[in-house]
Scaffold this motif. Structure first.
Motif, PDB file in Angstrom:
ATOM      1  N   UNK B 466      12.277 -17.812 -10.589  1.00  9.52           N
ATOM      2  CA  UNK B 466      11.172 -17.412  -9.725  1.00  9.52           C
ATOM      3  C   UNK B 466      11.698 -17.165  -8.323  1.00  9.52           C
ATOM      4  N   UNK B 467      11.236 -16.091  -7.771  1.00  9.69           N
ATOM      5  CA  UNK B 467      11.675 -15.784  -6.419  1.00  9.69           C
ATOM      6  C   UNK B 467      10.768 -16.470  -5.415  1.00  9.69           C
ATOM      7  N   UNK B 468      11.297 -16.626  -4.255  1.00  5.14           N
ATOM      8  CA  UNK B 468      10.441 -17.140  -3.195  1.00  5.14           C
ATOM      9  C   UNK B 468       9.482 -16.024  -2.777  1.00  5.14           C
ATOM     10  N   UNK B 469       8.415 -16.443  -2.219  1.00  4.82           N
ATOM     11  CA  UNK B 469       7.396 -15.464  -1.842  1.00  4.82           C
ATOM     12  C   UNK B 469       7.949 -14.571  -0.743  1.00  4.82           C
ATOM     13  N   UNK B 470       7.859 -13.306  -1.019  1.00  8.30           N
ATOM     14  CA  UNK B 470       8.393 -12.368  -0.050  1.00  8.30           C
ATOM     15  C   UNK B 470       7.254 -11.752   0.742  1.00  8.30           C
ATOM     16  N   UNK B 471       7.422 -11.787   1.998  1.00  6.11           N
ATOM     17  CA  UNK B 471       6.425 -11.146   2.851  1.00  6.11           C
ATOM     18  C   UNK B 471       7.091  -9.928   3.452  1.00  6.11           C
ATOM     19  N   UNK B 472       6.360  -8.874   3.440  1.00  8.59           N
ATOM     20  CA  UNK B 472       6.926  -7.659   4.002  1.00  8.59           C
ATOM     21  C   UNK B 472       7.145  -7.836   5.493  1.00  8.59           C
ATOM     22  N   UNK B 473       8.370  -7.686   5.908  1.00  8.12           N
ATOM     23  CA  UNK B 473       8.706  -7.909   7.316  1.00  8.12           C
ATOM     24  C   UNK B 473       9.064  -6.625   8.040  1.00  8.12           C
ATOM     25  N   UNK B 474       8.763  -5.532   7.420  1.00  3.23           N
ATOM     26  CA  UNK B 474       9.034  -4.264   8.079  1.00  3.23           C
ATOM     27  C   UNK B 474       7.767  -3.427   8.040  1.00  3.23           C
ATOM     28  N   UNK B 475       7.545  -2.686   9.082  1.00  2.00           N
ATOM     29  CA  UNK B 475       6.329  -1.869   9.076  1.00  2.00           C
ATOM     30  C   UNK B 475       6.417  -0.740   8.054  1.00  2.00           C
ATOM     31  N   UNK B 476       5.286  -0.457   7.465  1.00  2.00           N
ATOM     32  CA  UNK B 476       5.210   0.650   6.516  1.00  2.00           C
ATOM     33  C   UNK B 476       4.089   1.573   6.992  1.00  2.00           C
ATOM     34  N   UNK B 477       4.405   2.834   7.043  1.00  2.00           N
ATOM     35  CA  UNK B 477       3.377   3.806   7.434  1.00  2.00           C
ATOM     36  C   UNK B 477       3.149   4.731   6.255  1.00  2.00           C
ATOM     37  N   UNK B 478       1.920   4.816   5.814  1.00  2.00           N
ATOM     38  CA  UNK B 478       1.591   5.721   4.719  1.00  2.00           C
ATOM     39  C   UNK B 478       0.865   6.930   5.292  1.00  2.00           C
ATOM     40  N   UNK B 479       1.112   8.066   4.688  1.00  2.00           N
ATOM     41  CA  UNK B 479       0.483   9.294   5.165  1.00  2.00           C
ATOM     42  C   UNK B 479      -0.180   9.979   3.987  1.00  2.00           C
ATOM     43  N   UNK B 480      -1.405  10.395   4.179  1.00  2.00           N
ATOM     44  CA  UNK B 480      -2.073  11.085   3.088  1.00  2.00           C
ATOM     45  C   UNK B 480      -2.991  12.156   3.656  1.00  2.00           C
ATOM     46  N   UNK B 481      -3.353  13.083   2.797  1.00  3.80           N
ATOM     47  CA  UNK B 481      -4.319  14.094   3.212  1.00  3.80           C
ATOM     48  C   UNK B 481      -5.729  13.649   2.897  1.00  3.80           C
ATOM     49  N   UNK B 482      -5.904  13.139   1.705  1.00  3.01           N
ATOM     50  CA  UNK B 482      -7.233  12.755   1.260  1.00  3.01           C
ATOM     51  C   UNK B 482      -7.270  11.249   1.082  1.00  3.01           C
ATOM     52  N   UNK B 483      -8.019  10.616   1.921  1.00  2.00           N
ATOM     53  CA  UNK B 483      -8.046   9.152   1.872  1.00  2.00           C
ATOM     54  C   UNK B 483      -8.923   8.653   0.738  1.00  2.00           C
ATOM     55  N   UNK B 484      -9.783   9.523   0.221  1.00  4.20           N
ATOM     56  CA  UNK B 484     -10.720   9.061  -0.796  1.00  4.20           C
ATOM     57  C   UNK B 484     -10.225   9.293  -2.214  1.00  4.20           C
ATOM     58  N   UNK B 485      -8.943   9.432  -2.349  1.00  4.79           N
ATOM     59  CA  UNK B 485      -8.384   9.501  -3.691  1.00  4.79           C
ATOM     60  C   UNK B 485      -8.585   8.135  -4.348  1.00  4.79           C
ATOM     61  N   UNK B 486      -9.026   8.121  -5.605  1.00  6.48           N
ATOM     62  CA  UNK B 486      -9.317   6.833  -6.233  1.00  6.48           C
ATOM     63  C   UNK B 486      -8.147   5.857  -6.195  1.00  6.48           C
ATOM     64  N   UNK B 487      -6.939   6.399  -6.301  1.00  4.49           N
ATOM     65  CA  UNK B 487      -5.779   5.518  -6.347  1.00  4.49           C
ATOM     66  C   UNK B 487      -5.608   4.748  -5.041  1.00  4.49           C
ATOM     67  N   UNK B 488      -6.134   5.299  -3.967  1.00  2.35           N
ATOM     68  CA  UNK B 488      -5.924   4.666  -2.660  1.00  2.35           C
ATOM     69  C   UNK B 488      -7.004   3.654  -2.318  1.00  2.35           C
ATOM     70  N   UNK B 489      -7.967   3.509  -3.207  1.00  2.00           N
ATOM     71  CA  UNK B 489      -9.140   2.706  -2.858  1.00  2.00           C
ATOM     72  C   UNK B 489      -8.756   1.302  -2.402  1.00  2.00           C
ATOM     73  N   UNK B 490      -7.865   0.681  -3.157  1.00  2.00           N
ATOM     74  CA  UNK B 490      -7.528  -0.699  -2.823  1.00  2.00           C
ATOM     75  C   UNK B 490      -6.639  -0.757  -1.586  1.00  2.00           C
ATOM     76  N   UNK B 491      -5.829   0.252  -1.434  1.00  2.00           N
ATOM     77  CA  UNK B 491      -4.943   0.279  -0.265  1.00  2.00           C
ATOM     78  C   UNK B 491      -5.761   0.428   1.008  1.00  2.00           C
ATOM     79  N   UNK B 492      -6.837   1.199   0.883  1.00  2.00           N
ATOM     80  CA  UNK B 492      -7.680   1.471   2.039  1.00  2.00           C
ATOM     81  C   UNK B 492      -8.211   0.182   2.644  1.00  2.00           C
ATOM     82  N   UNK B 493      -8.427  -0.793   1.786  1.00  2.00           N
ATOM     83  CA  UNK B 493      -9.029  -2.020   2.279  1.00  2.00           C
ATOM     84  C   UNK B 493      -8.055  -2.864   3.095  1.00  2.00           C
TER      85      UNK B 493
END
Lengths: 354, 967
Positions: B466-493
């Motif tokens: 088991x790995x130790x819990x990893x927390x993302x320590x680097x910024x991530x920027x996502x870019x999209x055209x359509x924010x209402x794509x179903x796949x992005x729903x959870x990310x949007x939150x």
């Protein structure tokens, strides 16, 4: 079996109340113990099923009336599981393939083939064939009907098929030509009155002739409806009165009210109200053609002859489109709008002329 | 004639160290420096035999002053010569010495090259260096001019004097000695005190000699050819190297941006681009290089930067070595960073009011939002912004876009490598900032991976432990055209979402104008504004259009923009905007639309629309409206949904036709539409598809107005379908439960239309709300009938709790729902008690029937009279067992639970009288009786031995007794 309509249903050809010559023909038909495929058609409440069951009883004896319900499962080619209820006796099988909608072809192919392919081993106590009774054939899809026609010829040795439909217009000609068509017309009001009187006599209640007449006319020559109405009258008021109110069918009342609304006012606002009511009717499962018919019957009452022609024409046009299309509300509303437009133009011209 | 013969070199080798000292000591002496040399130069002038020293003392300015330095070297060398000596042209210059000098030059150059490679210019000091260089360059130039002119002079002289030189060589050797002396010399000198106290005197030369010497430098190289390349070439090379180096630095900085900035955006600030790069796309060429050049909305830029700055704590805070920050803001934040947590935000607070951004850090010192989501239509510069801001904040940009493999596994790998590793090989290792471009095209599974990763729940399955819990320590920027794509729903939150507003047309046009001016494209502001509007402020397409027109070589006019089809995108609009397009007439904008529509007229003939000449303007706008609606609907594609929306909304529009003719026509088209689409879908006859959108045009002409349409989402159709399915299901349930004998004659439609509404009347007996015992015979009969009917049709009353909390009985397959309509006639309703009674009765009757059905097969016993024929053989074994029960039943009338235990009366023995065979009482004789009594006594008493047996057990005495002991 306590509703009058079930209780006093004749069970043999000799006990039928009307269409007696036809009954005689049917009796002769099964005299030799064999008969061709049958296509029995006629309006609802005319006694098609009663005649079919009487015929079967004539053929196989009272064992036909021992019915049991079974559920049969099928898997469609697209791997969808469907279930259909069949009514079986030892001698016949009844199924309504249109219960499963567009998968009726699978039912036809699987179920009828299994029945038809099984030969009767012991022919001593039985006929050589089983009977498959398909109801509401006019609601079968074209696919299913095409699947049926070859089956009918192929397995004629081991099975007879009796088709039951309201109208032959939606049965493909190939099937019509393979069957002996038997039309069961609706009983005349007089016949209905006689039957109502007989039933009431058997029940030990007196039915005023005026009431009987009214019921007969209100039932629209539908014997089932007439008997149910009569019994409802009896339940509502035990010594039945000639002037007693006959219980109306709710959907009919609703439809009539809708038609009245259409005549009352012609405006977009009214149209949206009417639309809501039409939706309501559709939700309750009233078939769109019936709605068309009900609306038209009510609407033409307030038209003069020339308008009537135009209104009926419009109704015919949109009803036809209804069958071609999918969304009945479009066509219903189109008819309503057409009527409103015709009516309003007419009324304005009348007022302008005066 | 040579002033510096070979021994001079020896001397230098011998006394080099001393010379060092000599040179260092009198630095301050005013008369030593005839031409005021820079301090550094003078110090370094004698270090040429030890080039490594110069490496160590690298100063930023040093590499830029090479030429100057070399002149000083000459100066210092030449200074050994005595001015009193007659100078005969360049003859004092020894070949070897010159070679020496040149060699030194070479060495130096090498050193410089080394410098160039080793010593990287710091970004901070870069600009300073450039400034410095410029001033020194000027000095250099002067010097170089002198050298060049002097060299030309010398060339001429050298040719004439070459013959003499060989002769003079010997005389020069003697004079060489006189350059340095321990005694006070006759010639002008400079006194030097060595570290051991010795005093030396160096000959001092005049300025003229110096200049002359300088002028001689090039000449001898050429004539003697001892070096592989001439001095001038070396000099050129040196300059070349310098120039290249500067360019390299510029380019390096530029390259970095270039690789980072990919999306188009324009910028004028790239002066260094050379002319031959005309082939490059302008979009690339004029991309913003600096934060301030960004065209996108300022507040948006700032917010994103601010969010990125929130990461400083976790990203840079842990590192011991202070990273050079490209911007003073970053430096400031560094300074503040030493203080308590969070104080580094101060510089922002000054000019930035609290934005939507939540600035709090979580327990891992990470910002609350682990990911920023930029969304907006294409061509606004989202990617450019992301790259630039990341760069600006000191990150190394790692980009993923749609061209990369984005299956979940590959995605995870990328994600981990980007956020947990860091480049160590590059010039400046910086922390990574992951930019996921075009995320709306990624599969939902990959986005799940991202989400899990962000929340620290991602545990790789491949590794067992088991790995130790990893927390993302680097910024991530996502870019999209359509924010209402179903796949992005959870990310949007979870993401920090930034809606990208379009650049204003005027601002964009200004930038375009700037670019056009730079590129020599003739145009004007109005044209560019029109272009910007036409492309909906898409920077990229604007630039492409400009470049295209430049390529044509003509000037760009307003009409060109209007006429060109370029820059128009096949953009998909939202559902609501499509409906709005249908229901609203846009006021025609004169310029743009008219030309466009006229052009469109040529493409598609519009027979019904261009009838009257008088209505020309109206016609034109109608045609354009038609085009507009057609295009919109066609590009949307989902005709059925749009049609449903039109259908459910058109009645709420402001319809003006009083006779409803328009409505009728519209509905005619609805009907047509339905027939068509049914045909298409049932028969897969897609050839008919192009005819569908014309219905929308008709509806547009019939129903549209200038007013803003209030459009609601079409729900009615969907709801109706749902409810119809519900009723159908209900109907099926009702049919399924029916008795088979009834079912045989009942089909769905007749049941629904005839039976169900009347059943609601039939199953309601007229009962008084009293106890069942008090019912009259009629009531009882009615109830029995109702129960019968209900059983036939499988109806029951079920007790349910309604919304008010009260209980009520409802029909089980709820026929009321099936058959009743709003506003139906009132029915006779049963009281609650009656329903309860009925429900009870139903239950009883059902049980009774079930028993009756099961009776003959399972329970023959309770049936009083089993059928004699068939039941008898089956029950043959039972009667013996079963018989006692019926027999005993009448004997014990009391039911079991009422019986109690009673004492049985004792019957006296005497009562029994002996009887003979025939029942007569026996008369016993006394004697016989006595005899019997005597016999009884004797048998017990007469015996001589009595045994008394005591029950029980004891092991008090137990010992083995042998048989022989007993005997």
């Amino acid at each position: 079996m306590s509703l009058w309509v079930d209780k006093y249903r004749p069970t043999s050809l000799s006990k039928l109340d009307y269409h007696l010559t036809q009954a005689e023909h049917l009796k002769n038909l099964v005299q030799q113990g064999d008969f061709p495929h049958l296509l029995v058609y006629g309006p609802s409440g005319a006694g098609k099923k009663t005649r079919i069951m009487s015929l079967l009883r004539e053929l196989y004896g009272p064992g036909v009336e021992r019915l049991r319900m079974e559920r049969v499962n099928f898997t469609t080619p697209s791997n969808k599981k469907i279930e259909i209820t069949t009514l079986n006796s030892n001698y016949h099988l009844e199924v309504n393939p249109s219960d499963v909608g567009i998968y009726d072809r699978v039912v036809i192919q699987e179920l009828i083939k299994t029945v038809a392919e099984t030969h009767q081993l012991d022919t001593a106590g039985q006929r050589e064939f089983k009977v498959v009774l398909l109801s509401e054939v006019d609601r079968l899809t074209k696919d299913a009907q095409h699947a049926l026609r070859r089956t009918m010829e192929k397995y004629v040795a081991s099975c007879r098929i009796i088709l039951c439909a309201n109208s032959t217009s939606r049965v493909i000609p190939a099937i019509r030509s393979r069957c002996l068509s038997i039309r069961v017309p609706a009983p005349s009001p007089e016949q209905i009155i006689v039957i109502l009187q007989n039933v009431c006599k058997k029940e030990g209640v007196t039915l005023p002739p005026e009431l009987a007449e009214r019921i007969a006319s209100k039932s629209g020559r539908n014997l089932r409806r007439a008997l149910l109405m009569c019994e409802t009258c009896k339940v509502q008021q035990t010594p039945m009165q000639p002037s007693q109110e006959i219980p109306a069918l709710d959907w009919q009342t609703f439809l009539e009210d809708t038609a009245k609304m259409v005549v009352q006012e012609q405006s977009p606002k009214q149209m949206s109200e009417v639309r809501g009511r039409l939706y309501e009717l559709l939700i309750h499962g009233i078939p769109p053609p019936t709605i068309f018919q009900g609306l038209l019957e009510e609407l033409v009452k307030s038209c003069d002859m020339q308008m009537k022609r135009r209104v009926v024409e419009a109704a015919a046009k949109y009803e036809h489109r209804l069958h071609q299309g999918n969304k009945s509300i479009f066509h219903l509303e189109a008819f309503v709008a057409t009527f409103m437009s015709i009516y309003k133009t007419f009324m304005e011209e009348m007022l302008g002329g005066m | 004639m040579s002033d510096f013969p070979d021994p001079d070199e020896e001397f230098e080798l011998n006394y080099g160290d001393d010379l060092d000292l000599l040179n260092e000591a009198p630095e301050d002496e005013p008369d030593f420096c005839y031409k005021p040399p820079p301090k550094i130069a003078s110090r370094r002038s004698l270090q040429f035999d030890n080039p490594k020293d110069s490496v160590s003392c690298s100063s930023p300015a040093s590499q830029n002053i090479q030429s100057q330095k070399s002149s000083h070297v000459n100066n210092s060398l030449l200074s050994n010569r005595t001015p009193a000596e007659p100078v005969a042209g360049p003859s004092w210059l020894n070949d070897d010495t010159l070679a020496d000098i040149e060699e030194e030059e070479l060495k130096k150059r090498k050193v410089e090259e080394l410098f160039g490679d080793i010593d990287d210019i710091d970004l901070n000091e870069y600009s300073v260096a450039v400034k410095k260089k410029k001033t020194e360059d000027e000095v250099d130039k002067e010097l170089m001019d002198k050298i060049v002119s002097g060299r030309q002079e010398a060339k001429l002289k050298a040719q004439s004097l070459r013959v003499l030189r060989d002769v003079d060589c010997s005389s020069d050797t003697s004079s060489k000695q006189e350059n340095i002396s321990k005694r006070i010399p006759k010639w002008p000198f400079v006194a030097i005190t060595a570290s051991n106290g010795e005093r030396w005197y160096l000959r001092k030369h005049s300025d003229e000699t110096l200049h002359f010497q300088i002028s001689q430098i090039g000449k001898h190289v050429q004539t003697l050819g001892l070096l592989s390349a001439s001095y001038s070439r070396l000099k050129e090379q040196a300059e070349e190297i310098l120039k290249q180096k500067i360019e390299r630095e510029h380019e390096a900085a530029f390259e970095k941006r270039l690789q980072a900035l990919e999306e188009s955006s324009t910028d004028s600030g790239c002066e260094l681009m050379s002319e031959d790069e005309d082939a490059a796309l302008w979009v690339e060429k004029y991309k913003p290089r600096h934060y301030l050049d960004l065209l996108s909305d300022e507040s948006m830029n700032r917010t994103l930067l601010q969010w990125l700055k929130l990461w400083d704590k976790v990203v840079f805070g842990r590192e011991k070595k202070v990273k050079p920050k490209p911007k003073e803001e970053a430096d400031q934040s560094k300074k503040f960073h030493k203080g308590p947590k969070g104080s580094f935000k101060k510089p922002f607070k000054k000019f930035e009011p609290k934005n939507v951004l939540d600035e709090e850090l979580d327990e891992h010192d990470c910002p609350k939002h682990k990911v920023a989501l930029l969304c907006g239509p294409p061509g606004l510069g989202k990617t450019t912004l992301a790259h630039l801001v990341a760069k600006h904040a000191g990150y190394n940009v790692v980009e993923m876009n749609a061209s990369d493999d984005r299956s979940p596994d590959a995605f995870r790998l990328q994600l981990e490598s980007a956020t947990q590793m860091q480049a160590v090989m590059g010039k400046q290792p910086r922390p990574n900032c992951l930019i996921i471009d075009e995320i709306d095209g990624a599969p939902a599974a990959s986005i799940d991976v991202l989400l899990k990763f962000l929340s620290g729940k991602d545990i790789s399955k491949k590794k067992g432990k088991k790995k130790e819990v990893k927390i993302s320590r680097r910024p991530i920027i996502c870019i999209c055209n359509d924010i209402y794509v179903p796949a992005l729903r959870s990310l949007r939150q979870v993401a920090f979402t930034l809606q990208f507003p379009p650049t204003t047309a005027s601002r964009l046009a200004q930038r375009l104008l700037e670019v056009a001016r730079k590129q020599g494209l003739k145009t004007d502001m109005g044209t560019l504004v029109a272009l910007a509007e036409k492309t909906q402020n898409d920077i990229r397409s604007c630039m492409s259009v400009l470049q295209f027109f430049k390529g044509r070589g003509t000037e760009l006019r307003l009409t060109d923009v209007q006429r060109s089809n370029v820059g128009q995108k096949d953009m998909q609009k939202g559902l609501f905007s499509v409906w709005q397009e249908i229901f609203q007439i846009h006021r025609p904008r004169r310029g743009l639309i008219s030309v466009q529509s006229r052009q469109n007229d040529k493409l598609i003939p519009l027979p019904d629309l261009d009838s009257a000449e008088a209505l020309q303007t109206n016609e034109v706008s109608r045609a354009s409206r038609m085009q507009c609606v057609l295009q919109t609907v066609q590009s949307f594609g989902d005709y059925d949904r749009v049609a449903q929306g039109v259908f459910e909304n058109y009645l709420n529009m402001n319809l003006k036709d009083t006779r409803l003719e328009g409505v009728t026509e519209g509905l005619e088209w609805f009907s047509y539409f339905d027939v068509m689409s049914t045909r298409i879908h049932t028969a897969q006859n897609y050839i008919l598809m192009p005819y569908l959108p014309y219905a929308f045009v008709i509806w547009h002409f019939l129903f549209s107005s200038f007013a803003w349409p209030k459009i609601t989402y079409p729900k009615a159709g969907y709801e109706a379908t749902q409810r119809r399915l519900q009723t159908q299901q209900l109907l099926q349930t009702a049919l399924r439960g029916m008795a088979a004998s009834v079912r045989a004659y009942t089909h769905a439609q007749p049941f629904l239309q005839d039976t169900a509404p009347l059943l609601l009347d039939l199953t309601v007996p007229s009962l008084r709300p009293v106890s069942a015992q008090l019912f009259s015979a009629r009531e009882r009969g009615e109830m029995a009938h109702a129960v019968d009917v209900m059983l036939d049709y499988n109806l029951t009353y079920v007790q349910l709790r309604n919304a008010d909390g009260a209980y009520e009985f409802l029909l089980d397959p709820n026929l009321e729902e099936l058959a009743l309509f709003p506003g139906s006639r009132p029915r006779r309703a049963l009281a609650y008690g009656c329903k309860q009674l009925l429900a009870h009765e139903l239950e009883m009757e059902r049980v009774r029937r079930a028993e009756a059905r099961l009776g003959p097969a399972n329970a023959p016993a309770p049936v009083p009279a089993p059928a004699p024929g068939d039941a008898a053989p089956a029950d043959a074994s039972q009667p013996p067992l079963a018989c006692p029960d019926p027999a005993a039943a009448p004997a014990r009338p009391l039911p079991n639970h009422l019986q109690t235990l009673k004492a049985r009366p004792v019957r006296p023995d005497s009562a029994r009288v002996a009887r003979d065979f025939f029942g007569r009482p026996l008369q016993q004789t006394q004697a016989a009786a006595a005899a019997v009594a005597a016999v009884k006594i004797d048998e017990i008493v007469k015996s001589p031995i009595w045994f008394h047996f005591k029950e029980g057990y004891s092991n008090a005495v137990r010992r083995p007794v042998k048989m022989h002991e007993l005997q």
